[in-house]
Design an enzyme around this catalytic site. Structure first.
Site, PDB file in Angstrom:
ATOM      1  N   THR A 909       0.818  -1.222   0.000  1.00 24.82           N
ATOM      2  CA  THR A 909       0.000   0.000   0.000  1.00 24.82           C
ATOM      3  C   THR A 909       0.844   1.262   0.000  1.00 24.82           C
ATOM      4  OG1 THR A 909      -0.148  -0.052   2.417  1.00 24.82           O
ATOM      5  CG2 THR A 909      -1.882  -1.168   1.181  1.00 24.82           C
ATOM      6  N   CYS A 910       2.058   1.205   0.516  1.00 26.16           N
ATOM      7  CA  CYS A 910       2.905   2.403   0.531  1.00 26.16           C
ATOM      8  C   CYS A 910       3.300   2.832  -0.872  1.00 26.16           C
ATOM      9  CB  CYS A 910       4.153   2.168   1.371  1.00 26.16           C
ATOM     10  SG  CYS A 910       3.787   1.806   3.112  1.00 26.16           S
TER      11      CYS A 910
END
Length: 944
Positions: A909-910
């Site tokens: 997700t980063c």
């Protein structure tokens, strides 16, 4: 309380209840941060290590430093200007001024001939020691007589350099001589035929010598601003170099003819402008520094003497001394301004696109601050006169564009020069509001000629907008202004600035005459209404113009496109963060108690600390926050605040929107329910500051409360649709003899009924056809405001602590909802257009299957996919092109992974990254694996 929490040992702290433990950690973190900032001073690792090793030593050092500062202040050892914010030069400048006063009755340490010998070193062609000459001359200036002798030497060199007449009656120019041929006192030493030093100069003094003098004077006034007043007021007798019968150079003094160095600098500036010389910027920066120092001497009527009698006498003497210096400088500058003031706008016009334009603007500003009001009017008139020429040039170019002639498009320079003139007129007039612009020579004619240009621009704007519509990605969208339209940007900005000034003048005239001013002049607001696409396209090109030249549109937010409003909002938030240093905001929370843990760990943080970068850790999970966990926290929190067990919010009639619960006080966890509402307000505001999208939708009335807008009975539709229908029926039908109502409302607190009056004596006032509109508004206000007044007040208090109310004024309630909650629909085609591939290509079978599967997914599964890959199920306001990653904007990515077809897709997700293995054998298998990953792994972080 803070002292106790700071001094407890670690074992005692760890045994504290969760809420007090969070408070203790916050207090200790804040204390360590302040101590490091105070004592490290940028000292790096050594200072930080010392802080960690010996806090007692630092505490003692802090007390010692504070005691010394207090002692110095009590003895008046620190200058008052430094204690009250300080002037240019600070304590160092006061040191040199004090030394000069002490040495005034003593013999100078160096004679006039010795100073002349030092100055003669400036004629050495080789570079001088770095900073050595600067320090020598600074020490020479420590004695007043030596300082005057040094300035006399410099003035003599300037005087010789600026001589234009020669022995042949002035027919030959000084520009015909070179530094190598300059006889006598001003010949360079050691240039040894170097072509650089032997090149021709416009002066009878080598250019290198003049450059060095200008650089040295700039250094001297920065270290000792009092020298600036000497450069302005000290009258030095002019000298003229001539030759005797043997051809040797001699110096003759012209008795009775005196000048100042500042006057010579203005002469040099004019000469440099005419010949386009290389010393123009150096000379200009020196003049700017001198005028800055003089402007700071101007007496301030608002200054008040200190309560300490001894300090008051010292302050009074210092102020009287500064006032006398300022009066002398003002008198000297009046004579110079009479000759050179009207020339400065022409300098600005010629250097509008150079960095020197900023220095010219400051010179004009300082002159207007120092000189009386009539000189300000002359400056504005000179700017308007120069602006007339630019208006004519812009008009001719726009006319050629409109006629369709085969000519180049509008030049950037003409519009940019016009913008510079308009900005400076507006700036000077705003600083000197006592100047009546209608009586300034040339200003009214400038505005009248400007009207002709604006009318011409309005006619041409239709064609420009058609060009924008042709390149727009879809109907109604605002494209970025193309290169062919950019040259019109400064012209439109000038229109906005001058139109705003005209509106203000009209308001002043209306107030004086007490009558409405009617005129057919085209205003910028009316232009923006008709040509909104053009104006918003230009704003999109440079959003910062809304803070400056287009700020008149902030009073008419309906004319600003939503995306431009968002950019303006983000810029204001970013500017506030840049102005203050914010540390990291670390929290560690349990996923099943995320609201309570977050509340206890953030409730004691100040509003300034809440602007720090959030770093989240979920207990029992392996994720490291590089942006993804923070987004996850916002999503989990935005759902937690609406949990039924908290009883903070109730859902509206549509089951989607929420408003504060009037019975929120039932929660009994030992925390005031209003503190929870304040925390929720801070949480929502923090999400706006961080640019995060929340899965939270509030009722229309709450958005209006945030904006400070009045409510209407229509807003109750989102709270109770059936009740809204009843109210609407009352307004549209005859209720006489049908409804038996009074101006009261019934409340229900867990089946306990109560009646409250909507207005004083409302229980005795019947609702009739004549007053039913008032009743509808009051009952709606009660349902949406009065019944939850305390909850709303706490929510707004927390929200406005983080995001000021003024930042939201440009939005309406619908736009504010989009700003907080993002776009509700997921556009698969937009996502596909903003996707990057690593290891795959857009025509790879796996990629084709992926997009075919995605189109067939339900709305909920699409949201799960987005949350699985990015940490949030909401789309940014600008679409998928504005997805944020660990280091800024990061598009959605699909990476090739390797392994067995039984492996599930994974995500990071980063980085907005989805990993798909290449070994899937069919679309059906891939869909089954993907859905399993979405339903089992859409929340939580871990290693697989």
């Amino acid at each position: 309380r803070e002292e106790v929490l700071l001094t407890l040992d670690e074992s005692t702290v760890n045994a504290l209840p969760p809420d007090i433990l969070a408070e203790a950690q916050t207090v200790r973190s804040r204390a360590n941060s302040r101590s490091f900032q105070t004592y490290s001073g940028g000292g790096g690792v050594g200072a930080g290590a010392m802080l960690a090793q010996d806090n007692s030593y630092l505490d003692a050092a802090r007390r010692n430093v504070q005691g010394r500062i207090q002692l110095l202040q009590s003895n008046n050892s620190i200058p008052q200007d430094m204690r009250s914010g300080g002037k240019r030069g600070g304590l160092r400048a006061d040191k040199w001024a004090s030394r000069r006063d002490l040495l005034s009755d003593m013999q100078p340490p160096i004679s006039a001939s010795g100073i002349a010998s030092v100055v003669r070193l400036l004629r050495v062609a080789q570079p001088l020691g770095k900073g050595l000459m600067h320090r020598v001359l600074m020490n020479i200036c420590g004695h007043p007589e030596s300082c005057r002798n040094l300035l006399a030497c410099f003035s003599g060199i300037f005087s010789h350099a600026l001589q234009e007449s020669t022995s042949d009656g002035g027919k030959s120019s000084a520009s015909e001589k070179s530094p190598a041929a300059a006889d006598g006192l001003f010949q360079l030493y050691g240039y040894q035929g170097d072509a650089y030093y032997a090149q021709k100069s416009s002066y009878q003094v080598p250019t290198l010598v003049l450059q060095r003098i200008l650089t040295l004077l700039t250094y001297l006034i920065k270290r000792d601003p009092e020298i600036s007043s000497l450069l302005v007021t000290s009258m030095i007798v002019k000298t003229k170099t001539a030759k005797d019968k043997k051809g040797k150079a001699t110096v003759k003094r012209n008795s009775g003819v005196a000048t100042t160095i500042v006057k010579q600098l203005f002469q040099l500036l004019s000469r440099e402008f005419l010949v386009n010389g290389t010393m123009f910027d150096l000379c200009l920066q020196l003049i700017e520094g001198i005028l800055l120092d003089i402007s700071q001497l101007k007496p301030n009527p608002a200054d008040k003497a200190s309560k300490d009698p001894a300090a008051e006498d010292a302050e009074a003497r210092a102020k009287r001394r500064d006032a006398l210096k300022f009066s002398d400088c003002q008198r000297a500058l009046k004579e110079i301004a009479a000759q050179y003031l009207v020339s400065i706008p022409s300098f600005l016009s010629a250097h509008a696109e150079r960095s020197s334009s900023d220095h010219l603007e400051k010179v004009m500003s300082y002159l207007c601050k120092i000189l009386p009001r009539d000189y300000t009017a002359k400056m504005i008139g000179a700017l308007a006169e120069e602006g007339d020429k630019v208006l004519l040039s812009c008009g001719e170019e726009i006319s050629k564009e409109s006629s369709g002639e085969d000519t180049p498009c509008l030049s950037i320079k003409s519009g940019y020069v016009l913008l510079k003139m308009a900005i400076n007129i507006a700036h000077i007039s705003s600083r000197h509001k006592d100047v009546d612009l209608s009586k300034v020579d040339g200003y009214v004619a400038f505005q009248r000629k400007g009207q002709a240009l604006w009318q011409l621009l309005a006619k041409h704007a239709d064609g420009l907008e058609q060009n924008l519509k042709d390149i727009a990605p879809k109907e109604g969208a605002v494209p970025l202004a193309p290169q062919s339209i950019i040259p019109y940007f400064p012209v439109v900005e000038s229109f906005a600035i001058l139109s705003t000034m005209t509106d203000k003048d009209a308001e002043k005239t209306k107030e004086k005459e007490g009558a409405d001013s009617k005129g057919g002049d085209l205003t910028f607001v009316s232009f923006a209404e008709k040509h909104s696409l053009l104006v918003n396209s230009l704003i999109k090109h440079d959003p910062s113009c809304l803070e400056e030249n287009f700020k008149i549109l902030l009073k008419h937010p309906l004319l600003i496109e939503f995306e431009n409003k968002c950019c303006y909002f983000r810029a204001r938030i970013s500017k506030g963060n840049d102005d203050h240093h914010h540390g990291s905001l670390r929290i560690c929370v349990r996923r099943d108690c995320v609201f309570e843990d977050s509340f206890h760990q953030l409730r004691h943080r100040t509003a300034d600390e809440m602007h720090g970068r959030l770093n989240v850790q979920f207990q029992g999970e392996d994720g490291v926050d590089a942006g993804g966990l923070t987004r996850e926290w916002y999503q989990v929190m935005s759902r937690a605040i609406f949990k039924e067990e908290l009883a903070l919010f109730t859902s509206g009639g549509n089951g989607i929107t929420f408003q504060p619960n009037p019975n929120s006080m039932i929660q009994n966890e030992g925390v005031d329910h209003l503190q929870y509402f304040k925390f929720v307000g801070r949480f929502v505001a923090k999400a706006l500051v961080d640019g995060q999208i929340l899965d939270a939708y509030f009722t229309r009335s709450l958005y209006k409360h945030l904006l400070g807008e009045p409510l209407s009975y229509e807003d109750i539709e989102a709270v109770d649709p059936d009740y809204f229908k009843n109210l609407k029926w009352m307004l549209e039908n005859d209720i006489e003899g049908v409804l038996d109502l009074t101006f009261t409302a019934e409340t229900d607190f867990f089946d306990k009924k109560d009646t409250v009056e909507l207005k004083p004596g409302g229980s005795t006032i019947a609702v009739t056809n004549s007053n039913k509109a008032e009743y509808v508004n009051l009952i709606a206000k009660h349902r949406m405001t009065n019944a939850i007044e305390l909850q709303i007040k706490a929510f707004l208090e927390g929200f406005w602590e983080i995001v000021g109310k003024d930042l939201l004024e440009i939005f309406n309630d619908n736009e504010l909802e989009l700003l907080i909650s993002g776009l509700p629909e997921i556009d698969i085609f937009d996502l596909k257009a903003n996707t990057e591939y690593v290891g795959y290509f857009s025509n790879s079978p796996i990629i084709k299957w992926f997009w075919e599967i995605l189109v067939d997914l339900s709305k909920e599964d699409k949201a799960r996919l987005l949350q699985f890959c990015t940490g949030t199920s909401k789309v940014p306001l600008e679409g998928f092109k504005a997805l944020q990653g660990v280091s800024g904007p990061q598009k959605f990515q699909i990476h090739k992974a390797y392994g067995e077809p039984t492996l599930l897709p994974t995500a990071h997700t980063c980085f907005n990254q989805l990993d798909l293995v290449e070994s899937y054998t069919s679309k059906e298998q891939m869909k089954e694996r993907l859905l399993k990953a979405l339903h089992l792994g859409s929340e939580g972080f871990g290693f697989v």
